[in-house]
Design a protein around this motif. Structure first.
Motif, mmCIF file in Angstrom:
data_model
loop_
_atom_site.group_PDB
_atom_site.id
_atom_site.type_symbol
_atom_site.label_atom_id
_atom_site.label_comp_id
_atom_site.label_asym_id
_atom_site.label_seq_id
_atom_site.Cartn_x
_atom_site.Cartn_y
_atom_site.Cartn_z
ATOM 1 N N ARG A 166 0.199 23.823 -14.052
ATOM 2 C CA ARG A 166 1.379 23.358 -14.780
ATOM 3 C C ARG A 166 1.493 21.847 -14.641
ATOM 4 O O ARG A 166 0.977 21.257 -13.690
ATOM 5 C CB ARG A 166 2.651 24.038 -14.295
ATOM 6 N N PHE A 167 2.186 21.254 -15.625
ATOM 7 C CA PHE A 167 2.339 19.805 -15.598
ATOM 8 C C PHE A 167 3.348 19.417 -14.529
ATOM 9 O O PHE A 167 4.406 20.029 -14.385
ATOM 10 C CB PHE A 167 2.790 19.299 -16.970
ATOM 11 N N GLY A 168 3.014 18.392 -13.797
ATOM 12 C CA GLY A 168 3.800 18.037 -12.631
ATOM 13 C C GLY A 168 5.006 17.162 -12.921
ATOM 14 O O GLY A 168 5.235 16.713 -14.056
ATOM 15 N N ASP A 169 5.771 16.923 -11.884
ATOM 16 C CA ASP A 169 6.939 16.058 -11.942
ATOM 17 C C ASP A 169 6.489 14.608 -11.838
ATOM 18 O O ASP A 169 5.951 14.181 -10.808
ATOM 19 C CB ASP A 169 7.888 16.409 -10.793
ATOM 20 N N MET A 170 6.705 13.849 -12.905
ATOM 21 C CA MET A 170 6.209 12.473 -12.944
ATOM 22 C C MET A 170 6.994 11.558 -12.008
ATOM 23 O O MET A 170 6.471 10.531 -11.563
ATOM 24 C CB MET A 170 6.238 11.956 -14.373
ATOM 25 N N ASP A 171 8.241 11.902 -11.683
ATOM 26 C CA ASP A 171 8.973 11.107 -10.701
ATOM 27 C C ASP A 171 8.334 11.235 -9.318
ATOM 28 O O ASP A 171 8.245 10.263 -8.564
ATOM 29 C CB ASP A 171 10.436 11.539 -10.645
ATOM 30 N N THR A 172 7.885 12.444 -8.994
ATOM 31 C CA THR A 172 7.172 12.641 -7.732
ATOM 32 C C THR A 172 5.856 11.875 -7.735
ATOM 33 O O THR A 172 5.497 11.228 -6.741
ATOM 34 C CB THR A 172 6.911 14.138 -7.489
ATOM 35 N N LEU A 173 5.139 11.941 -8.857
ATOM 36 C CA LEU A 173 3.875 11.210 -8.949
ATOM 37 C C LEU A 173 4.117 9.705 -8.809
ATOM 38 O O LEU A 173 3.327 9.003 -8.168
ATOM 39 C CB LEU A 173 3.181 11.520 -10.273
ATOM 40 N N ARG A 174 5.209 9.219 -9.380
ATOM 41 C CA ARG A 174 5.543 7.801 -9.257
ATOM 42 C C ARG A 174 5.789 7.439 -7.785
ATOM 43 O O ARG A 174 5.337 6.388 -7.307
ATOM 44 C CB ARG A 174 6.773 7.475 -10.103
ATOM 45 N N THR A 175 6.494 8.307 -7.064
ATOM 46 C CA THR A 175 6.755 8.056 -5.650
ATOM 47 C C THR A 175 5.452 8.005 -4.858
ATOM 48 O O THR A 175 5.269 7.143 -3.980
ATOM 49 C CB THR A 175 7.682 9.142 -5.070
ATOM 50 N N VAL A 176 4.543 8.914 -5.177
ATOM 51 C CA VAL A 176 3.230 8.896 -4.512
ATOM 52 C C VAL A 176 2.478 7.620 -4.865
ATOM 53 O O VAL A 176 1.864 6.983 -4.000
ATOM 54 C CB VAL A 176 2.414 10.146 -4.894
ATOM 55 N N ARG A 177 2.543 7.227 -6.127
ATOM 56 C CA ARG A 177 1.879 5.990 -6.564
ATOM 57 C C ARG A 177 2.379 4.800 -5.748
ATOM 58 O O ARG A 177 1.597 3.937 -5.318
ATOM 59 C CB ARG A 177 2.166 5.770 -8.040
ATOM 60 N N GLU A 178 3.689 4.740 -5.534
ATOM 61 C CA GLU A 178 4.281 3.643 -4.764
ATOM 62 C C GLU A 178 3.853 3.672 -3.300
ATOM 63 O O GLU A 178 3.902 2.648 -2.612
ATOM 64 C CB GLU A 178 5.809 3.714 -4.852
ATOM 65 N N SER A 179 3.415 4.841 -2.825
ATOM 66 C CA SER A 179 3.071 5.021 -1.416
ATOM 67 C C SER A 179 1.605 4.740 -1.112
ATOM 68 O O SER A 179 1.234 4.562 0.051
ATOM 69 C CB SER A 179 3.399 6.466 -0.983
ATOM 70 N N VAL A 180 0.779 4.734 -2.148
ATOM 71 C CA VAL A 180 -0.670 4.603 -1.958
ATOM 72 C C VAL A 180 -1.105 3.155 -2.178
ATOM 73 O O VAL A 180 -0.814 2.557 -3.216
ATOM 74 C CB VAL A 180 -1.421 5.539 -2.919
ATOM 75 N N GLU A 181 -1.788 2.626 -1.191
ATOM 76 C CA GLU A 181 -2.242 1.236 -1.273
ATOM 77 C C GLU A 181 -3.754 1.117 -1.360
ATOM 78 O O GLU A 181 -4.279 0.290 -2.112
ATOM 79 C CB GLU A 181 -1.732 0.465 -0.060
ATOM 80 N N TYR A 182 -4.478 1.934 -0.610
ATOM 81 C CA TYR A 182 -5.924 1.790 -0.517
ATOM 82 C C TYR A 182 -6.693 2.943 -1.171
ATOM 83 O O TYR A 182 -7.756 2.729 -1.756
ATOM 84 C CB TYR A 182 -6.346 1.689 0.958
ATOM 85 N N SER A 183 -6.196 4.151 -1.043
ATOM 86 C CA SER A 183 -6.893 5.321 -1.586
ATOM 87 C C SER A 183 -6.834 5.311 -3.107
ATOM 88 O O SER A 183 -5.925 4.748 -3.714
ATOM 89 C CB SER A 183 -6.252 6.613 -1.070
ATOM 90 N N ARG A 184 -7.795 5.993 -3.720
ATOM 91 C CA ARG A 184 -7.744 6.196 -5.166
ATOM 92 C C ARG A 184 -6.876 7.421 -5.426
ATOM 93 O O ARG A 184 -7.064 8.464 -4.797
ATOM 94 C CB ARG A 184 -9.153 6.392 -5.737
ATOM 95 N N LEU A 185 -5.938 7.302 -6.366
ATOM 96 C CA LEU A 185 -4.997 8.380 -6.635
ATOM 97 C C LEU A 185 -5.487 9.235 -7.799
ATOM 98 O O LEU A 185 -5.607 8.759 -8.926
ATOM 99 C CB LEU A 185 -3.614 7.813 -6.943
ATOM 100 N N PHE A 186 -5.765 10.516 -7.491
ATOM 101 C CA PHE A 186 -6.156 11.503 -8.501
ATOM 102 C C PHE A 186 -4.931 12.347 -8.839
ATOM 103 O O PHE A 186 -4.096 12.628 -7.991
ATOM 104 C CB PHE A 186 -7.240 12.446 -7.957
#
Length: 236
Positions: A166-186
């Motif tokens: 199912r398609f995910g919650d983009m607000d959650t994905l945005r929060t993860v994006r803000e948390s990731v600095e070095y890893s590649r986000l899939f």
């Protein structure tokens, strides 16, 4: 291996346990996708994995195996992606199965071809959530905290937000994006056409498209262009 995956913006994920005709496989491999990821949560065997690999190798593009079963580890892939499920209380899916694999295969492991993925599984109805007993009802902040564990403490090459089915919650994905600095986000889950592909591509480095291949291949093919043409949002 980190350098190999850096250009991967779009990936098609193929399941060895699902049927895909030669015409459809050709369309997928010649679509302009950056790589093929082979893997699945159930029904993956050595035989169906090696069969799918031999078919993909007709085409000149990187092919990775996401290792989910020791019995289905096949030589010949360019990269071996090793999932570590972060949001499960079961240590088997963090280090337990990994320890058993190392004990069994030892010096045969091609370490230079391995990349670890820090999985955050967020669809409780998915096969991977049931298999790993992942705690999916977590807040966006909790998902972001798991992402920081993978990114900053464990220094994993990949953080993988998985909604599988199912398609995910983009607000959650945005929060993860803000948390990731070095890893590649899939990101993977519920990409059924251009709209979902564009939303995910704006927030992550790599979009993984899987299930729609087997339901509507024309829509699946449209996701390549959608992802490639969507600029990533740069968050402050």
């Amino acid at each position: 291996m980190r350098q190999m995956i850096q250009p991967w913006r779009h990936i098609f994920k193929l399941d060895p346990d699902r049927e895909l005709g030669e015409e459809e496989l050709a369309a997928i491999c010649l679509s302009g996708t950056d790589a093929i990821l082979v893997g699945g949560s159930t029904g993956v065997t050595y035989d169906n994995t090696i069969d799918l690999l031999s078919r993909i190798q007709q085409y000149e593009l990187p092919c990775a195996l996401e290792v989910s079963d020791m019995e289905a580890i096949v030589p010949g892939f360019d990269v071996y992606m090793i999932p570590m499920v972060l949001n499960t209380p079961d240590p088997a899916w963090m280090t337990g199965h990994h320890r058993k694999a190392i004990e069994r295969f030892g010096s045969l492991i091609p370490w230079e071809l391995l990349l670890a993925e820090g999985y955050i599984v967020l669809n409780g109805d998915s096969a991977v959530a049931r298999l790993t007993a992942a705690e999916c009802s977590i807040s966006a902040d909790a998902a972001g905290a798991y992402a920081q564990i993978a990114d900053k403490l464990m220094q994993l090459p990949v953080v993988y937000v998985e909604y599988s089915g199912r398609f995910g919650d983009m607000d959650t994905l945005r929060t993860v994006r803000e948390s990731v600095e070095y890893s590649r986000l899939f990101y993977g889950g519920g990409i059924i056409g251009r709209e979902e592909a564009e939303q995910a591509a704006a927030l992550c480095d790599t979009v993984v498209v899987g299930n729609i291949i087997y339901r509507d291949i024309e829509q699946a093919l449209l996701t390549v262009d959608a992802v490639k043409k969507t600029p990533q949002i740069h968050l402050d």
